[in-house]
Scaffold this active site. Structure first.
Site, PDB file in Angstrom:
ATOM      1  N   TYR A   1     -38.328  34.004 111.319  1.00 40.20           N
ATOM      2  CA  TYR A   1     -38.105  33.708 112.264  1.00 40.20           C
ATOM      3  C   TYR A   1     -36.308  34.992 112.621  1.00 40.20           C
ATOM      4  O   TYR A   1     -36.094  35.104 114.370  1.00 40.20           O
ATOM      5  CB  TYR A   1     -37.246  32.268 112.835  1.00 40.20           C
TER       6      TYR A   1
ATOM      7  N   HIS B   1     -45.484  32.974 120.934  1.00 37.81           N
ATOM      8  CA  HIS B   1     -45.176  32.501 119.559  1.00 37.81           C
ATOM      9  C   HIS B   1     -43.689  34.188 118.662  1.00 37.81           C
ATOM     10  O   HIS B   1     -44.902  35.177 119.055  1.00 37.81           O
ATOM     11  CB  HIS B   1     -46.031  32.582 118.398  1.00 37.81           C
TER      12      HIS B   1
HETATM   13  C1  DQA Z   1     -43.631  29.131 116.197  1.00 38.61           C
HETATM   14  C2  DQA Z   1     -45.173  29.846 114.925  1.00 38.61           C
HETATM   15  C3  DQA Z   1     -45.760  28.252 113.744  1.00 38.61           C
HETATM   16  O1  DQA Z   1     -46.014  27.863 113.442  1.00 38.61           O
HETATM   17  C4  DQA Z   1     -44.393  27.646 113.467  1.00 38.61           C
HETATM   18  O2  DQA Z   1     -44.842  26.439 113.353  1.00 38.61           O
HETATM   19  C5  DQA Z   1     -42.853  27.721 114.585  1.00 38.61           C
HETATM   20  C6  DQA Z   1     -42.315  28.840 115.632  1.00 38.61           C
HETATM   21  C7  DQA Z   1     -43.225  31.316 116.287  1.00 38.61           C
HETATM   22  O3  DQA Z   1     -42.605  30.535 117.239  1.00 38.61           O
HETATM   23  O4  DQA Z   1     -43.232  32.147 115.740  1.00 38.61           O
HETATM   24  O5  DQA Z   1     -42.469  26.293 114.162  1.00 38.61           O
HETATM   25  O6  DQA Z   1     -44.195  29.260 116.934  1.00 38.61           O
END
Ligand code: DQA
Length: 145
Positions: free
Chosen positions: A22, A99
């Site tokens: 992330y 996302h």
């Molecule tokens: C997310 C992707 C989702 O699958 C995951 O559960 C997240 C973050 C993203 O920003 O890439 O918590 O939404």
């Protein structure tokens, strides 16, 4: 025009949370970037994050009542929540689902979204830049000039 930036569960831990997946930007840093770009675009941005589904649904109802645009990262609820989708379906202004990661390149369970069918647009895999792209799209839809 009013826009709500709504981040779902575990996104308050950005920067600490699985940084290899992330990235190192914190939620505060992401919200600061979004607030700056939103101001340049003439959007009134309200930034919120919660780990509680009912809280998030209440904020979506608030956006619906205000006619606000919504930039939503539903995080884990993307893949689980009919209730959040039903709330999003009540919005009248555009909703963008964002996302940070490319959910289609990860575990198969992340490829399905309950939210996408009620979103105007979906952004995935652009990291924080995706939020800024979503704001530019919302500005075009909400502040046509
Ligand atoms: C997310 C992707 C989702 O699958 C995951 O559960 C997240 C973050 C993203 O920003 O890439 O918590 O939404």
């Amino acid at each position: 025009a009013p826009v709500f930036l709504l981040n779902g569960p575990n996104l308050g831990r950005l920067g600490l949370r699985e940084p290899a997946v992330y990235g190192s930007t914190t939620l505060a840093g992401l919200e600061a970037q979004c607030t700056e770009v939103a101001a340049q675009l003439g959007l009134e941005l309200t930034c919120r994050q919660t780990d509680t589904e009912g809280q998030m649904i209440g904020w979506v109802h608030e956006a619906a009542d205000l006619g606000a645009g919504v930039l939503l990262n539903p995080a884990g609820w993307t893949h689980t929540s009919v209730a959040l989708r039903d709330a999003c379906a009540q919005l009248t202004a555009p909703l963008v689902e964002v996302h940070l990661t490319n959910v289609h390149a990860r575990e198969p369970f992340r490829a399905h979204s309950y939210i996408s069918p009620v979103a105007a647009a979906v952004v995935a895999g652009m990291g924080p830049e995706g939020y800024l792209a979503a704001l530019r799209y919302l500005a075009g839809r909400l502040n046509p000039s």
